[in-house]
Design an enzyme around this catalytic site. Sequence first.
Site, short mmCIF file in Angstrom:
data_model
loop_
_atom_site.label_atom_id
_atom_site.label_comp_id
_atom_site.label_asym_id
_atom_site.label_seq_id
_atom_site.Cartn_x
_atom_site.Cartn_y
_atom_site.Cartn_z
N ARG A 242 0.79 -1.24 0.00
CA ARG A 242 0.00 0.00 0.00
C ARG A 242 0.82 1.29 0.00
O ARG A 242 0.24 2.38 0.00
CB ARG A 242 -0.98 0.03 1.18
CG ARG A 242 -1.98 -1.10 1.18
CD ARG A 242 -3.17 -0.79 2.02
NE ARG A 242 -2.85 -0.69 3.43
CZ ARG A 242 -3.74 -0.33 4.36
NH1 ARG A 242 -4.97 -0.04 4.00
NH2 ARG A 242 -3.38 -0.28 5.63
N ASP A 243 2.15 1.21 -0.03
CA ASP A 243 2.92 2.45 -0.10
C ASP A 243 4.26 2.22 -0.79
O ASP A 243 5.32 2.57 -0.27
CB ASP A 243 3.13 3.03 1.30
CG ASP A 243 3.44 4.53 1.26
OD1 ASP A 243 3.03 5.20 0.29
OD2 ASP A 243 4.09 5.03 2.20
N ILE A 244 4.21 1.65 -1.98
CA ILE A 244 5.41 1.38 -2.76
C ILE A 244 5.88 2.68 -3.40
O ILE A 244 5.13 3.33 -4.13
CB ILE A 244 5.13 0.33 -3.84
CG1 ILE A 244 4.67 -0.98 -3.20
CG2 ILE A 244 6.36 0.11 -4.71
CD1 ILE A 244 3.98 -1.90 -4.15
N ASN B 140 10.71 4.22 -0.02
CA ASN B 140 10.51 2.99 0.76
C ASN B 140 11.33 1.83 0.21
O ASN B 140 11.13 0.69 0.62
CB ASN B 140 9.04 2.62 0.81
CG ASN B 140 8.26 3.48 1.78
OD1 ASN B 140 8.85 4.13 2.65
ND2 ASN B 140 6.95 3.51 1.64
#
Length: 283
Positions: free
Chosen positions: A86-88, A92
């Site tokens: 959900r936060d690529i 990150n």
Amino acid sequence: MKEFVAEIVSIDKLRHRNVAQLLGYCCHKGELLLVYDYMPNGSLDKYLYDQTRPSLDWARRFMIIKGVASGLLYLHEDWEHVVVHRDIKASNVLLDGELNGKLGDFGLVRLCQQESDPRTTRIIGTIGYLAPEFARKGKATTISDVFAFGVFLLEVAYGRRPSVIEAGEHVFLVDWVLENWKAGTDIATRDQRLGLEEERSVVEMEMVLKLGLLCSHPMPEARPSMRQVMQFLDGDKTLPELSPAYMSFSYPSLTQNQQYDDDCIVSISTSVATMSNSSLKAR
């Protein structure tokens, strides 16, 4: 707290060379912190945007792309549970001492059991990486991760943030790449720190640009799975040809009169452009 600890216990079991190893967690000054293996080279975004750091050549960037894709495939299909990150994004992706890419920051991760519904009461993620259906329905899936991965591919190739403010308006990387694709300047407008002198590098970049557009298609059913993505990257499968119909869409606009910070978790609503499956034509 119970949900946090339960999720950490599950994530702690993840084992893959391209997934940052979680060591544990701690509570510091009222904040819950995740503790990972130390990554001496920090995060990938620093090498894309910090002009004081040496640029990564295409061979290294392509290796990082394949590593992140491999890690994401593990999360989606090869572990005991389906994991939706959900936060690529580049910030990150952590780099070890040999500049190998490892997907990290599982603060927004969601473990999906067969009986579970991954819908949430608010949309969380980063502007520019959010899939239209995720932003509209609030339902995170593996295919919304694929959308973010597609934007990540374009980000690495162009050295350009997924969302920038120009003349007071958000300009999205997907839109910008599409315009350059139409104009035939997609390779010319790549990150200028990339030489691409070898023919193989040019072929690889063209494939990555096409794959980035394919993964960030506004219609979920038009996107490949991460297993297919790995087949494309490994050269085991040929990318479908992008037809003129595919090139006709525009990335959905965000709700007006909202203030956003590219690095913040936000709630947004959006609309989805209507596309037909016939917009993708296999070679």
